[in-house]
Write an enzyme that holds these catalytic residues in place. Structure first.
Site, PDB file in Angstrom:
ATOM      1  N   ASN A  28       0.888  -1.278  -0.100  1.00  0.00           N
ATOM      2  CA  ASN A  28       0.132  -0.038   0.061  1.00  0.00           C
ATOM      3  C   ASN A  28       0.884   1.241  -0.015  1.00  0.00           C
ATOM      4  O   ASN A  28       1.408   1.573   1.055  1.00  0.00           O
ATOM      5  CB  ASN A  28      -0.789  -0.218   1.418  1.00  0.00           C
ATOM      6  CG  ASN A  28      -1.617   1.340   1.465  1.00  0.00           C
ATOM      7  OD1 ASN A  28      -1.835   2.151   0.531  1.00  0.00           O
ATOM      8  ND2 ASN A  28      -2.379   1.341   2.567  1.00  0.00           N
TER       9      ASN A  28
ATOM     10  N   LYS B 297       0.074   4.241  -0.207  1.00  0.00           N
ATOM     11  CA  LYS B 297      -0.604   5.383   0.230  1.00  0.00           C
ATOM     12  C   LYS B 297      -0.279   6.645  -0.542  1.00  0.00           C
ATOM     13  O   LYS B 297      -0.297   6.607  -1.755  1.00  0.00           O
ATOM     14  CB  LYS B 297       0.131   5.813   1.714  1.00  0.00           C
ATOM     15  CG  LYS B 297       0.001   4.392   2.415  1.00  0.00           C
ATOM     16  CD  LYS B 297       0.034   4.646   4.160  1.00  0.00           C
ATOM     17  CE  LYS B 297      -0.187   3.398   4.752  1.00  0.00           C
ATOM     18  NZ  LYS B 297      -0.090   3.519   6.214  1.00  0.00           N
TER      19      LYS B 297
ATOM     20  N   GLU C 251      -6.958   4.605   7.729  1.00  0.00           N
ATOM     21  CA  GLU C 251      -6.554   5.977   7.622  1.00  0.00           C
ATOM     22  C   GLU C 251      -8.059   6.726   6.880  1.00  0.00           C
ATOM     23  O   GLU C 251      -8.153   7.895   7.066  1.00  0.00           O
ATOM     24  CB  GLU C 251      -5.504   6.108   6.792  1.00  0.00           C
ATOM     25  CG  GLU C 251      -4.410   6.003   7.503  1.00  0.00           C
ATOM     26  CD  GLU C 251      -2.993   5.494   7.000  1.00  0.00           C
ATOM     27  OE1 GLU C 251      -2.990   5.431   5.742  1.00  0.00           O
ATOM     28  OE2 GLU C 251      -2.131   4.986   7.469  1.00  0.00           O
TER      29      GLU C 251
ATOM     30  N   SER D 242       3.404  -2.255  10.277  1.00  0.00           N
ATOM     31  CA  SER D 242       4.592  -2.222  10.544  1.00  0.00           C
ATOM     32  C   SER D 242       5.271  -3.664  10.301  1.00  0.00           C
ATOM     33  O   SER D 242       6.149  -4.111  11.001  1.00  0.00           O
ATOM     34  CB  SER D 242       5.039  -1.841  11.997  1.00  0.00           C
ATOM     35  OG  SER D 242       4.439  -0.377  12.323  1.00  0.00           O
TER      36      SER D 242
ATOM     37  N   GLU E  39      -5.652  -4.865  10.389  1.00  0.00           N
ATOM     38  CA  GLU E  39      -4.574  -4.074  10.621  1.00  0.00           C
ATOM     39  C   GLU E  39      -4.976  -3.202  11.927  1.00  0.00           C
ATOM     40  O   GLU E  39      -5.644  -2.190  12.103  1.00  0.00           O
ATOM     41  CB  GLU E  39      -4.583  -3.096   9.446  1.00  0.00           C
ATOM     42  CG  GLU E  39      -4.257  -3.616   8.319  1.00  0.00           C
ATOM     43  CD  GLU E  39      -3.394  -2.699   7.256  1.00  0.00           C
ATOM     44  OE1 GLU E  39      -2.582  -2.915   6.807  1.00  0.00           O
ATOM     45  OE2 GLU E  39      -4.043  -1.502   6.981  1.00  0.00           O
TER      46      GLU E  39
ATOM     47  N   GLY F  82       2.333   2.104  10.769  1.00  0.00           N
ATOM     48  CA  GLY F  82       3.334   3.106  10.667  1.00  0.00           C
ATOM     49  C   GLY F  82       3.868   3.731  12.192  1.00  0.00           C
ATOM     50  O   GLY F  82       4.399   4.816  12.114  1.00  0.00           O
TER      51      GLY F  82
ATOM     52  N   HIS G 132      -9.593   0.933   4.716  1.00  0.00           N
ATOM     53  CA  HIS G 132      -8.480   1.305   5.656  1.00  0.00           C
ATOM     54  C   HIS G 132      -8.598   2.209   6.691  1.00  0.00           C
ATOM     55  O   HIS G 132      -9.216   3.235   6.756  1.00  0.00           O
ATOM     56  CB  HIS G 132      -7.226   1.877   4.602  1.00  0.00           C
ATOM     57  CG  HIS G 132      -6.071   1.972   5.361  1.00  0.00           C
ATOM     58  ND1 HIS G 132      -5.480   2.694   5.975  1.00  0.00           N
ATOM     59  CD2 HIS G 132      -4.981   1.003   5.039  1.00  0.00           C
ATOM     60  CE1 HIS G 132      -4.218   2.560   6.460  1.00  0.00           C
ATOM     61  NE2 HIS G 132      -3.950   1.614   5.964  1.00  0.00           N
TER      62      HIS G 132
HETATM   63  P1  PGA Z   1       2.689   0.314   7.696  1.00  0.00           P
HETATM   64  O1  PGA Z   1       1.241   0.573   7.157  1.00  0.00           O
HETATM   65  O2  PGA Z   1       3.098  -1.243   7.060  1.00  0.00           O
HETATM   66  O3  PGA Z   1       3.406   1.562   7.369  1.00  0.00           O
HETATM   67  O4  PGA Z   1       2.326   0.155   9.163  1.00  0.00           O
HETATM   68  C1  PGA Z   1       0.232  -0.748   7.035  1.00  0.00           C
HETATM   69  C2  PGA Z   1      -1.078  -0.220   6.189  1.00  0.00           C
HETATM   70  O5  PGA Z   1      -1.480   0.966   6.569  1.00  0.00           O
HETATM   71  O6  PGA Z   1      -1.460  -0.775   5.352  1.00  0.00           O
END
Ligand code: PGA
Length: 260
Positions: free
Chosen positions: A11, A13, A99, A215, A169, A175, A97
């Site tokens: 992803n 983003k 976010e 992560s 997630e 992140g 997601h």
């Molecule tokens: P990350 O993000 O690996 O940077 O923690 C995962 C995601 O948001 O899909």
């Protein structure tokens, strides 16, 4: 348990210009023949879908979008529909997601509409669920996940579930560098599978692909994928560099081979 080849999605983003996206996709495609045995999916921003599509042509790597709107067309300034994604070469789309839930007010009902719209156009949803830190600390993890699953999968039948990839997630791990431990992740994954079994029956639940995200790095992917109910990853930060992303895929393949 039905053993499934590891599924690893990157992803990207809101990162990468067209040129950068093309470079990253090219580097991944170059080694993709070596990564046979894994389903690899890249989710660039909308602006780079066209460039990345060209790079992926003829390779086993698949294209995904990061969002869509549920209407097919119309006066919805700024939105992109499922038929448009299909037309852009997307086989998958990330939906719900955290976010998007957190910053753009997505609700379970909206997620459900998006999942249905994607399926109707033949785009496979990667449907995300996950609890926040305060929800986990107050013991509500499974209530939250159940609510998100129930809402997102409302009136979606067993026959269609095989076209949906689920991604667990935990919001506190995205992140942040804080990964859920393999045990923590496996506990939620197994409960998700139980919920799916209740709704759809054991056979369908066993075949469901359930990814972990938050992560994921080359150093933790082997242990995570070794867990019985973890079928792959949705990778954010570590998918922005070919080397770390490819290493995660390699570790996932290695864990899969050793899995019983
Ligand atoms: P990350 O993000 O690996 O940077 O923690 C995962 C995601 O948001 O899909």
């Amino acid at each position: 348990m039905v053993k499934k080849p590891p599924f690893v999605a990157g992803n990207w983003k809101m990162h990468l210009t067209m040129g950068e996206a093309k470079g990253l996709a090219t580097a991944i495609v170059k080694v993709s023949a070596d990564l046979a045995g894994a389903e690899i999916v890249l989710a660039p921003p909308f602006t780079a879908l066209g460039e990345v599509k060209k790079v992926l042509e003829g390779s086993p790597v698949r294209l995904a979008a990061q969002n869509l709107f549920w209407e097919e067309k119309g006066a919805f300034t700024g939105e992109v529909s499922a038929p448009m994604l299909r037309d852009s070469g997307c086989q998958y789309v990330i939906i719900g997601h955290s976010e998007r839930r957190q910053y753009f007010g997505e609700t379970d009902d909206g997620v459900n509409r998006k999942i249905k719209a994607a399926l109707k156009s033949g785009v496979f949803p990667i449907f995300c669920v996950g609890e926040t830190l305060s929800e986990r600390e107050s013991g509500q993890t499974m209530d939250v996940i159940s609510r998100q699953l129930q809402g997102g999968l409302d009136s979606i039948g067993a026959g269609v579930l095989k076209s949906i990839v689920i991604a667990y997630e935990p919001v506190w791990a995205i992140g942040t560098g804080k990964t859920a431990t393999p045990d923590q992740a496996e506990e939620v994954h197994s409960r998700i599978r139980e919920k799916l079994a209740l709704k759809y029956g054991n056979g369908t639940a066993e075949c469901a692909i359930i990814l972990y995200g938050g992560s994921v790095k080359p150093t933790n992917s082997f242990a995570l994928l070794s867990e019985k109910n973890i079928d792959g990853f949705l990778v954010g930060g570590a998918s922005l560099e070919a080397e770390s992303f490819v290493q995660i895929v390699r570790e996932a393949i290695r864990a899969y081979k050793e899995k019983k």
